[in-house]
Design an enzyme around this catalytic site. Structure first.
Site, mmCIF file in Angstrom:
data_model
loop_
_atom_site.group_PDB
_atom_site.id
_atom_site.type_symbol
_atom_site.label_atom_id
_atom_site.label_comp_id
_atom_site.label_asym_id
_atom_site.label_seq_id
_atom_site.Cartn_x
_atom_site.Cartn_y
_atom_site.Cartn_z
ATOM 1 N N LYS A 41 0.842 -1.200 0.000
ATOM 2 C CA LYS A 41 0.000 0.000 0.000
ATOM 3 C C LYS A 41 0.878 1.251 0.000
ATOM 4 C CE LYS A 41 -0.459 0.119 5.040
ATOM 5 N NZ LYS A 41 -1.389 0.184 6.183
ATOM 6 N N ARG A 139 -9.925 0.503 15.654
ATOM 7 C CA ARG A 139 -10.015 1.206 14.385
ATOM 8 C C ARG A 139 -11.156 0.590 13.580
ATOM 9 N NH1 ARG A 139 -4.430 1.739 11.090
ATOM 10 N NH2 ARG A 139 -4.926 -0.434 10.630
ATOM 11 N N HIS A 168 -5.430 -6.811 13.645
ATOM 12 C CA HIS A 168 -4.294 -5.890 13.513
ATOM 13 C C HIS A 168 -3.743 -5.582 14.898
ATOM 14 C CE1 HIS A 168 -2.429 -2.961 10.623
ATOM 15 N NE2 HIS A 168 -1.975 -2.480 11.767
ATOM 16 N N ARG A 224 1.901 -10.781 7.339
ATOM 17 C CA ARG A 224 1.745 -9.562 6.544
ATOM 18 C C ARG A 224 2.934 -8.611 6.753
ATOM 19 N NH1 ARG A 224 -3.347 -9.343 9.243
ATOM 20 N NH2 ARG A 224 -2.691 -7.363 10.178
ATOM 21 N N TYR A 268 13.418 31.739 4.672
ATOM 22 C CA TYR A 268 12.289 32.477 5.232
ATOM 23 C C TYR A 268 12.406 32.651 6.753
ATOM 24 C CZ TYR A 268 9.753 31.620 0.828
ATOM 25 O OH TYR A 268 9.352 31.574 -0.476
ATOM 26 N N CYS A 315 12.229 25.181 2.141
ATOM 27 C CA CYS A 315 11.223 25.860 1.324
ATOM 28 C C CYS A 315 10.404 24.829 0.554
ATOM 29 C CB CYS A 315 11.899 26.813 0.353
ATOM 30 S SG CYS A 315 13.027 27.988 1.126
ATOM 31 N N ASP A 317 10.375 24.247 -2.601
ATOM 32 C CA ASP A 317 11.109 23.629 -3.699
ATOM 33 C C ASP A 317 12.619 23.621 -3.511
ATOM 34 O OD1 ASP A 317 8.590 23.577 -5.310
ATOM 35 O OD2 ASP A 317 8.864 25.752 -5.238
#
Length: 376
Positions: A41, A139, A168, A224, A268, A315, A317
């Protein structure tokens, strides 16, 4: 890869031989009759699900686990033939895709079970499913105390086929604790009662990577593994339990190098000001790539086999690092964000520590704009 790809030079290299190696370490921990469901997943924890699944299928993997129907469809379109289990549940309107792409749903509530049964009857189809019971995760899944109503629901099925029972563990990093052992006993009791009532699923599975390594009674007839397939341990004490190889290396190359005087503000917010004349390397990677803003002023990268600290805020990018103490640094030099360079290593666990998170999140947060290249 000696020459980085054309375009923006930020990418991941995934060693499929390391994935295969780690799969063999799983096999060493289990009995010969125990099947393996490889959890792929979240794009195989950021490693590229189609490529990883094909490599594992060639190695003899029995099942694959995805989070969503869409992830399962991606595997089928990539040519994966093995059984695919959709682990986090499905919607009734996805029944057609489940059949079309031969996907097996996990069902953990009465409403979904009944809805899929009605749809299967209307379409005159048969559909395998795995039943999820909640033994303490809190859950999804049928609560263990609702066994009576669950048995009634199972007794009414005509088109759905009860193939597997699963639960689980609540603690992914350790299974040798009282709470986990109580979960194991609860799961055994539910399985035993189902069998006594004439419901005998061919598969029972509970063990995650930690369970594979350290809790043999939880293996039943399928396990698993997830994180360990990608070369990482659920916790540091488990290093002694298996020999794993991290499969992913995240790289970039220096975009610009410039020398700035003492007292220069970097990035920044003026969160970092140089205390000396500093050689600053700017890297074409940022939080839009998954290099977390939480690494600002605390992370590090590898340049010429040495550590260069992140300075200033990461930042969207771009990221700046201090390379003053590393000789010969120039524009275009390779930088390792995650992985090994010469003898130096930055692991997902270490990066997670800097960002106050877990290795799972580090791996799965590398975004899709970072291309993956797979070494076969």
């Amino acid at each position: 890869m000696s020459v980085f790809p054309k375009g923006r030079p930020t990418y991941c290299l995934v060693d499929l031989n390391a994935i295969r190696w780690n799969f063999r370490q799983v096999k060493k921990k289990i009995a010969s009759h125990v099947k393996i469901l490889s959890v792929v997943k979240a794009d195989a924890y950021g490693h590229g699900a189609p490529q990883v699944a094909r490599a594992l299928e060639q190695s003899g993997c029995d099942f694959f686990g995805t989070a969503t129907v869409e992830e399962g469809i991606e595997l089928r379109k990539a040519g994966v033939k093995s059984s695919v289990l959709v682990l986090t549940g499905v919607r009734p309107d996805q029944a057609g895709d489940l059949v079309r792409y031969r996907l097996t749903p996990v069902i953990g509530d009465s409403m979904t079970l009944k809805s899929l049964e009605r749809l299967a009857q209307r379409r005159r189809i048969h559909l395998n499913f795995h039943l999820k019971v909640d033994t303490g995760m809190g859950r999804i899944g049928f609560p263990a105390e609702q066994m009576d109503s669950m048995l009634r629901d199972l007794g009414r099925l005509k088109r759905l086929r009860f193939e597997g029972l699963m639960s689980h563990f609540s603690k992914a990093e350790s299974v040798l604790q009282d709470y986990t052992l109580k979960q194991l006993e609860s799961f055994k009791a539910i399985l035993h009662r189902l069998q006594n009532q004439g419901h005998s699923p061919s598969l029972a599975h509970l063990a995650n990577s930690a369970g594979v390594m350290t809790l043999r009674p939880a293996h039943f007839n399928m396990v698993r593994p997830g994180l360990m397939l990608y070369g990482y341990y659920p916790s540091q004490p488990m290093v002694k339990e298996a020999s794993l190889k991290p499969a992913l290396t995240w790289k970039t190359h220096i975009q610009q190098v410039k020398r700035v005087p003492q007292g220069t503000s970097i990035s920044y917010g003026q969160t970092f000001t140089t205390r000396r004349e500093t050689l600053v390397a700017t890297l074409p990677v940022g939080y839009a790539d998954g290099y977390k803003r939480l690494l600002s002023n605390c992370g590090a990268v590898l340049v010429r086999g040495q550590r260069a600290p992140v300075i200033g805020r990461v930042c969207m990018d771009l990221t700046m690092v201090d390379v003053t103490d590393i000789g010969g640094v120039k524009q275009g030099d390779e930088v390792v964000l995650l992985g090994k360079q010469k003898e130096a290593v930055i692991s997902a666990e270490e990066m997670a520590g800097w960002a106050n998170t877990i290795s799972y999140e580090i791996l799965t947060s590398i975004t899709s704009r970072v291309p993956r290249f797979h070494k076969t």
